[in-house]
Design an enzyme around this catalytic site. Structure first.
Site, PDB file in Angstrom:
ATOM      1  N   TYR A   1      42.075  16.112  45.721  1.00 22.22           N
ATOM      2  CA  TYR A   1      42.782  14.827  45.718  1.00 22.22           C
ATOM      3  C   TYR A   1      41.804  13.666  45.706  1.00 22.22           C
ATOM      4  CZ  TYR A   1      46.654  11.607  46.603  1.00 22.22           C
ATOM      5  OH  TYR A   1      47.583  10.606  46.490  1.00 22.22           O
TER       6      TYR A   1
ATOM      7  N   PRO B   1      52.631  12.571  38.000  1.00 18.96           N
ATOM      8  CA  PRO B   1      51.945  11.636  38.904  1.00 18.96           C
ATOM      9  C   PRO B   1      51.721  12.141  40.322  1.00 18.96           C
ATOM     10  CG  PRO B   1      54.223  10.973  38.585  1.00 18.96           C
ATOM     11  CD  PRO B   1      53.983  12.108  37.651  1.00 18.96           C
TER      12      PRO B   1
ATOM     13  N   TYR C   1      53.847  12.087  51.425  1.00 11.99           N
ATOM     14  CA  TYR C   1      54.479  12.989  50.467  1.00 11.99           C
ATOM     15  C   TYR C   1      55.463  13.851  51.251  1.00 11.99           C
ATOM     16  CZ  TYR C   1      50.831  12.072  46.929  1.00 11.99           C
ATOM     17  OH  TYR C   1      49.993  11.494  46.008  1.00 11.99           O
TER      18      TYR C   1
ATOM     19  N   LYS D   1      46.372  11.640  39.308  1.00 18.25           N
ATOM     20  CA  LYS D   1      45.217  11.968  38.479  1.00 18.25           C
ATOM     21  C   LYS D   1      45.183  11.280  37.115  1.00 18.25           C
ATOM     22  CE  LYS D   1      43.333  14.559  41.446  1.00 18.25           C
ATOM     23  NZ  LYS D   1      42.665  13.690  42.404  1.00 18.25           N
TER      24      LYS D   1
ATOM     25  N   HIS E   1      42.008   4.337  51.937  1.00 22.05           N
ATOM     26  CA  HIS E   1      42.761   5.285  52.767  1.00 22.05           C
ATOM     27  C   HIS E   1      41.915   6.522  53.008  1.00 22.05           C
ATOM     28  CE1 HIS E   1      46.927   3.506  52.615  1.00 22.05           C
ATOM     29  NE2 HIS E   1      46.238   2.731  51.785  1.00 22.05           N
TER      30      HIS E   1
END
Length: 415
Positions: A407, A311, A220, A315, A94
């Protein structure tokens, strides 16, 4: 750290008679999760002998379902070790994530911002592949051990005692690695260790659904009803999450109620969330934890044995892999080249990186979850502030770049 001459590891298994119940290896790894298994491969590649001890059964280890997003650095580490065959076949690359709020969805393009990607690849699949490769190599891995106890950690000859099929055994080693998770025996073996933690007043209700993903990249979403997330495990299976109260019961969440909440929180104009059979569902509490030290004498902690993250920032597994990379380099330098600087500095280096990871995970969690307040006005203030932060993050290239950099993964270095 003083080195001793050691016999080459011959792949032999644990003793089955009391007469040969004393065994020697260079590194004892306690825990056969992803961190322990990966470290075993690092040591094998360097020609360093090791034995992996696991209290649970092989079936239990293979059945644990955990994280599913790999940072670029984690993918690179697996590739360097030649452990990426299954990842290349089944991983989903992604180029970013979507942040959704106020009924709109905005894309954060990691490739454009930092030239890096993330890969969807379940921890369960990673463990299965790592274990299969160990079995192909004939690695010394023992399951279903009882009374595993690390001893002599302050001296030059650490050892681990355990019970294997009712027989007492003892392993002498140069180093012991605790990769046995949050509830393992290694962290409690460190005298004076303190746990630094934060608990959140909410959890994640997660489902695995037999339906192709309805999105290209992860979503998200901040919604007045609470956080929601759309992820995936494969082109055929979706993984979705809802924010629920910390005391919520899965019995109160029927499949229909779950899908209704997901439709509400993830819905945007012109997009359809496809529904399917719910294969699994569970509620996970949200917490942050960091041990005050990750090393003591000849014992070194990696992964969940030393730290836990919520979560939201993906990580947990990546932190474990970063620990293994750092510790693996230090062990190779110490045992093969007599350079102990990396071993002496491992705890500080791993914790320095971990605190950066912790702040990002905390930031993502605070940003995207609805927070209760003493009254309706305080709750609305907090929500509108979050919307303001999301407007800034998605509207500023510098802010998007900072999110993407963290990220997609910080470097696996000691700096």
């Amino acid at each position: 750290m003083r080195r001793r001459a050691l016999p080459a590891h011959d792949g032999s298994t644990f003793p089955r008679t009391r007469e040969d119940a004393a065994l020697r290896t260079q590194v004892v790894i306690i825990g056969a999760g992803p961190a322990g298994l990966l470290l075993g491969h690092v040591l094998h590649r360097a020609g360093i002998g090791f034995t992996i001890l696991e209290a649970r059964s092989r079936e239990h280890v293979l059945g644990r379902i955990r994280a599913g997003v790999l940072e670029q650095g984690s993918v690179d580490a697996l590739t360097e070790l030649g452990l990426d065959a299954d990842l290349r076949e089944h991983g989903l690359t992604h180029r970013g994530i979507h942040l959704q709020f106020e009924g709109a969805r905005r894309h954060i393009d990691f490739v454009d911002l930092v030239g890096r990607t993330v890969t969807i690849y379940g921890q369960q699949a990673l463990v299965r592949h790592l274990l299969a490769e160990h079995e192909r190599l004939g690695s010394d891995i023992r399951f279903e051990l009882a009374d595993v106890t690390p001893l002599g950690l302050d001296g030059s000859s650490p050892r681990v005692r355990a019970t294997d099929a009712g027989r007492a055994i003892e392993l002498d080693a140069d180093l012991v690695v605790g990769a046995d998770g949050f509830h393992g025996v290694c962290r409690p073996a460190i005298p004076g260790l303190r746990g630094l933690e934060r608990s959140y007043p909410f959890g994640w209700l997660g489902i695995l659904a037999d339906v192709p993903p309805s999105t290209d990249d992860l979503v998200y979403a901040l919604h007045p009803d609470g956080f929601a997330m759309h992820s995936m495990r494969s082109p055929e299976v979706s993984r979705l999450y809802l924010q629920v109260g910390h005391d919520a019961s899965i019995d109160d969440w029927s499949d229909a109620r779950i899908w209704d909440a997901l439709q509400t929180r993830l819905g945007v104009a012109g997009w359809t969330l496809h529904e399917g059979e719910v294969l699994e569902k569970s509620i996970t509490p949200m917490r942050s934890y960091v041990a005050s030290t990750m090393a003591h004498g000849r014992l070194f902690l990696v992964g969940d044995a030393a730290h836990i993250v919520p979560p939201t920032g993906a990580k947990g597994l990546n932190s474990a892999i970063a620990d293994v990379v750092l510790l693996g380099r230090a062990i190779v330098a110490g045992l093969l080249r007599g350079d102990d600087a990396g071993l002496h500095g491992y705890g500080d280096a791993a914790l320095a990186r971990q605190w950066k990871v912790q702040q990002f995970s905390e930031w993502m969690t605070d940003l995207l979850h609805v927070h209760e307040g003493p009254d309706a006005a305080a709750r609305e203030f907090a929500y509108r502030s979050q919307v303001g932060r999301l407007e800034y993050v998605t509207g500023s290239r510098a802010a998007r770049q900072s999110l993407a950099e963290q990220y997609a993964g910080l470097p696996f270095t000691t700096e």
